[in-house]
Motif scaffolding. Structure first.
Motif, mmCIF file in Angstrom:
data_model
loop_
_atom_site.group_PDB
_atom_site.id
_atom_site.type_symbol
_atom_site.label_atom_id
_atom_site.label_comp_id
_atom_site.label_asym_id
_atom_site.label_seq_id
_atom_site.Cartn_x
_atom_site.Cartn_y
_atom_site.Cartn_z
ATOM 1 N N VAL A 89 0.850 -1.187 0.000
ATOM 2 C CA VAL A 89 0.000 0.000 0.000
ATOM 3 C C VAL A 89 0.892 1.245 0.000
ATOM 4 O O VAL A 89 1.911 1.298 0.685
ATOM 5 C CB VAL A 89 -0.923 -0.013 1.245
ATOM 6 N N ARG A 90 0.507 2.235 -0.790
ATOM 7 C CA ARG A 90 1.269 3.482 -0.908
ATOM 8 C C ARG A 90 0.638 4.538 0.000
ATOM 9 O O ARG A 90 -0.509 4.943 -0.222
ATOM 10 C CB ARG A 90 1.292 3.952 -2.367
ATOM 11 N N ILE A 91 1.401 4.952 1.014
ATOM 12 C CA ILE A 91 0.875 5.869 2.027
ATOM 13 C C ILE A 91 1.747 7.121 2.090
ATOM 14 O O ILE A 91 2.961 7.038 2.279
ATOM 15 C CB ILE A 91 0.820 5.192 3.411
ATOM 16 N N GLY A 92 1.120 8.271 1.926
ATOM 17 C CA GLY A 92 1.837 9.535 2.002
ATOM 18 C C GLY A 92 1.673 10.179 3.368
ATOM 19 O O GLY A 92 0.656 10.003 4.034
ATOM 20 N N MET A 93 2.694 10.929 3.780
ATOM 21 C CA MET A 93 2.623 11.731 5.005
ATOM 22 C C MET A 93 2.862 13.188 4.621
ATOM 23 O O MET A 93 3.906 13.544 4.086
ATOM 24 C CB MET A 93 3.670 11.280 6.019
ATOM 25 N N PHE A 94 1.870 14.018 4.908
ATOM 26 C CA PHE A 94 1.955 15.441 4.611
ATOM 27 C C PHE A 94 1.769 16.191 5.928
ATOM 28 O O PHE A 94 0.667 16.302 6.450
ATOM 29 C CB PHE A 94 0.872 15.811 3.595
ATOM 30 N N GLY A 95 2.886 16.646 6.500
ATOM 31 C CA GLY A 95 2.844 17.304 7.802
ATOM 32 C C GLY A 95 2.906 18.812 7.693
ATOM 33 O O GLY A 95 3.236 19.369 6.646
ATOM 34 N N GLY A 96 2.588 19.465 8.790
ATOM 35 C CA GLY A 96 2.663 20.918 8.825
ATOM 36 C C GLY A 96 1.915 21.452 10.029
ATOM 37 O O GLY A 96 1.266 20.691 10.757
ATOM 38 N N SER A 97 2.003 22.744 10.235
ATOM 39 C CA SER A 97 1.279 23.320 11.370
ATOM 40 C C SER A 97 -0.195 23.513 11.033
ATOM 41 O O SER A 97 -1.046 23.490 11.922
ATOM 42 C CB SER A 97 1.917 24.644 11.804
ATOM 43 N N PHE A 98 -0.517 23.712 9.740
ATOM 44 C CA PHE A 98 -1.909 23.913 9.308
ATOM 45 C C PHE A 98 -2.603 24.912 10.239
ATOM 46 O O PHE A 98 -3.598 24.612 10.880
ATOM 47 C CB PHE A 98 -2.655 22.577 9.262
ATOM 48 N N ASN A 99 -2.049 26.115 10.244
ATOM 49 C CA ASN A 99 -2.447 27.113 11.246
ATOM 50 C C ASN A 99 -2.860 28.431 10.589
ATOM 51 O O ASN A 99 -2.196 29.439 10.794
ATOM 52 C CB ASN A 99 -1.253 27.321 12.206
ATOM 53 N N PRO A 100 -3.995 28.456 9.807
ATOM 54 C CA PRO A 100 -4.942 27.368 9.557
ATOM 55 C C PRO A 100 -4.674 26.668 8.219
ATOM 56 O O PRO A 100 -3.904 27.156 7.393
ATOM 57 C CB PRO A 100 -6.280 28.114 9.485
ATOM 58 N N ILE A 101 -5.350 25.537 8.008
ATOM 59 C CA ILE A 101 -5.360 24.899 6.703
ATOM 60 C C ILE A 101 -6.072 25.834 5.727
ATOM 61 O O ILE A 101 -6.988 26.561 6.114
ATOM 62 C CB ILE A 101 -6.043 23.522 6.778
ATOM 63 N N SER A 135 -0.345 31.641 2.097
ATOM 64 C CA SER A 135 0.300 31.074 3.286
ATOM 65 C C SER A 135 -0.588 31.275 4.507
ATOM 66 O O SER A 135 -1.424 32.187 4.552
ATOM 67 C CB SER A 135 1.655 31.735 3.538
ATOM 68 N N SER A 136 -0.396 30.418 5.496
ATOM 69 C CA SER A 136 -1.168 30.524 6.734
ATOM 70 C C SER A 136 -0.880 31.842 7.450
ATOM 71 O O SER A 136 -1.777 32.455 8.043
ATOM 72 C CB SER A 136 -0.851 29.342 7.660
ATOM 73 N N SER A 137 0.381 32.304 7.399
ATOM 74 C CA SER A 137 0.728 33.558 8.075
ATOM 75 C C SER A 137 0.001 34.734 7.428
ATOM 76 O O SER A 137 -0.434 35.673 8.102
ATOM 77 C CB SER A 137 2.245 33.781 8.066
ATOM 78 N N GLU A 138 -0.145 34.681 6.118
ATOM 79 C CA GLU A 138 -0.885 35.723 5.392
ATOM 80 C C GLU A 138 -2.353 35.748 5.854
ATOM 81 O O GLU A 138 -2.939 36.820 6.031
ATOM 82 C CB GLU A 138 -0.795 35.406 3.889
ATOM 83 N N ARG A 183 -3.518 34.634 8.800
ATOM 84 C CA ARG A 183 -3.587 35.126 10.189
ATOM 85 C C ARG A 183 -3.494 36.650 10.229
ATOM 86 O O ARG A 183 -4.209 37.307 10.976
ATOM 87 C CB ARG A 183 -2.457 34.492 11.026
ATOM 88 N N LYS A 184 -2.609 37.191 9.385
ATOM 89 C CA LYS A 184 -2.440 38.648 9.362
ATOM 90 C C LYS A 184 -3.713 39.324 8.839
ATOM 91 O O LYS A 184 -4.128 40.371 9.344
ATOM 92 C CB LYS A 184 -1.248 39.011 8.470
ATOM 93 N N ALA A 185 -4.340 38.735 7.821
ATOM 94 C CA ALA A 185 -5.579 39.292 7.273
ATOM 95 C C ALA A 185 -6.669 39.343 8.343
ATOM 96 O O ALA A 185 -7.390 40.339 8.462
ATOM 97 C CB ALA A 185 -6.043 38.463 6.077
ATOM 98 N N ILE A 186 -6.767 38.270 9.134
ATOM 99 C CA ILE A 186 -7.784 38.229 10.194
ATOM 100 C C ILE A 186 -7.497 39.310 11.238
ATOM 101 O O ILE A 186 -8.404 40.029 11.673
ATOM 102 C CB ILE A 186 -7.826 36.832 10.848
ATOM 103 N N GLU A 187 -6.238 39.437 11.625
ATOM 104 C CA GLU A 187 -5.844 40.466 12.601
ATOM 105 C C GLU A 187 -6.219 41.864 12.112
ATOM 106 O O GLU A 187 -6.602 42.730 12.897
ATOM 107 C CB GLU A 187 -4.328 40.419 12.850
ATOM 108 N N ASN A 188 -6.118 42.059 10.786
ATOM 109 C CA ASN A 188 -6.395 43.374 10.209
ATOM 110 C C ASN A 188 -7.842 43.544 9.771
ATOM 111 O O ASN A 188 -8.190 44.535 9.113
ATOM 112 C CB ASN A 188 -5.465 43.631 9.017
#
Length: 202
Positions: A4-16, A169-172, A174-179
């Motif tokens: 079976v072919r299984i991928g792992m895609f990690g990250g902070s997803f903050n947010p997805i 990007s997630s940081s973009e 987060r910044k939009a929400i803050e603003n």
């Protein structure tokens, strides 16, 4: 028995966000995966993210997004472990679950170009094929392809995907929400609703 072919895609997803969703679908298709594990980190060791958003909220947003995407599954393996999320430890745990299957570790260009500096890279190379996703500009497809002979010389199996990292990007976000700006073009509707209902990133 077929492996079976299984991928792992990690990250902070903050947010997805929409870029992640686009990437997830592309990864499954290009690597012909039987399953893609989306693995939110507890604390990514390579970046410090000061955020009031809990791991549980990040997982909940991920689940909202991938519910309708076939062959995807959210894994809380790093959240349960706590502390810094080291990839070699996660792969060891996954290997103990999927002992006879093939693991594929998916990462962005920056990580593909520096993975030999990670903690215990030799364990990572032993357990998974390293799959790099190019970005526009620096870290483009050719740069990743040029890196493959070096990675193979130190024991890695590699594959450069014919995809491009999304520019959102997630940081973009987060910044939009803050603003006080709209994020409706950046995240799926259900994630936007979750963020607004919970008052996240304010």
């Amino acid at each position: 028995m077929n492996r079976v072919r299984i991928g792992m895609f990690g990250g902070s997803f903050n947010p997805i966000h929409n870029g992640h969703i686009q990437l997830i679908k592309g990864i499954i298709s290009e690597l012909n995966l039987d399953k893609l594990l989306v693995v939110p980190s507890f604390l990514p060791p390579h970046k410090l993210v000061k955020s009031p958003v809990s791991p549980e909220d990040r997982i909940a947003m991920c689940k909202l997004c991938i519910a309708d995407i076939p062959k995807t599954e959210i894994s809380d393996i790093e959240i349960k472990r706590g502390g810094k999320s080291y990839t070699y430890e996660t792969l060891q745990e996954l290997h103990s679950i999927y002992t006879t299957d093939d693991l594929f570790l998916i990462m962005g260009a920056d990580m593909f170009l520096s993975i030999e500096t990670w903690k215990n890279p030799e364990i990572i190379f032993k357990l998974a094929t390293i799959c790099g996703v190019p970005r526009k500009g620096v870290g483009g497809r050719q740069e990743l392809i040029d890196r493959e002979p070096f990675l193979k010389s130190i024991g890695a199996e590699t594959q450069v995907l014919n995809l491009t990292l999304p520019e959102v990007s997630s940081s973009e976000i987060r910044k939009a929400i803050e603003n006080g700006k709209s994020i409706d073009k950046l995240v799926p509707k259900q994630v936007e609703n979750y963020i607004l209902e919970k008052g996240l990133y304010l």
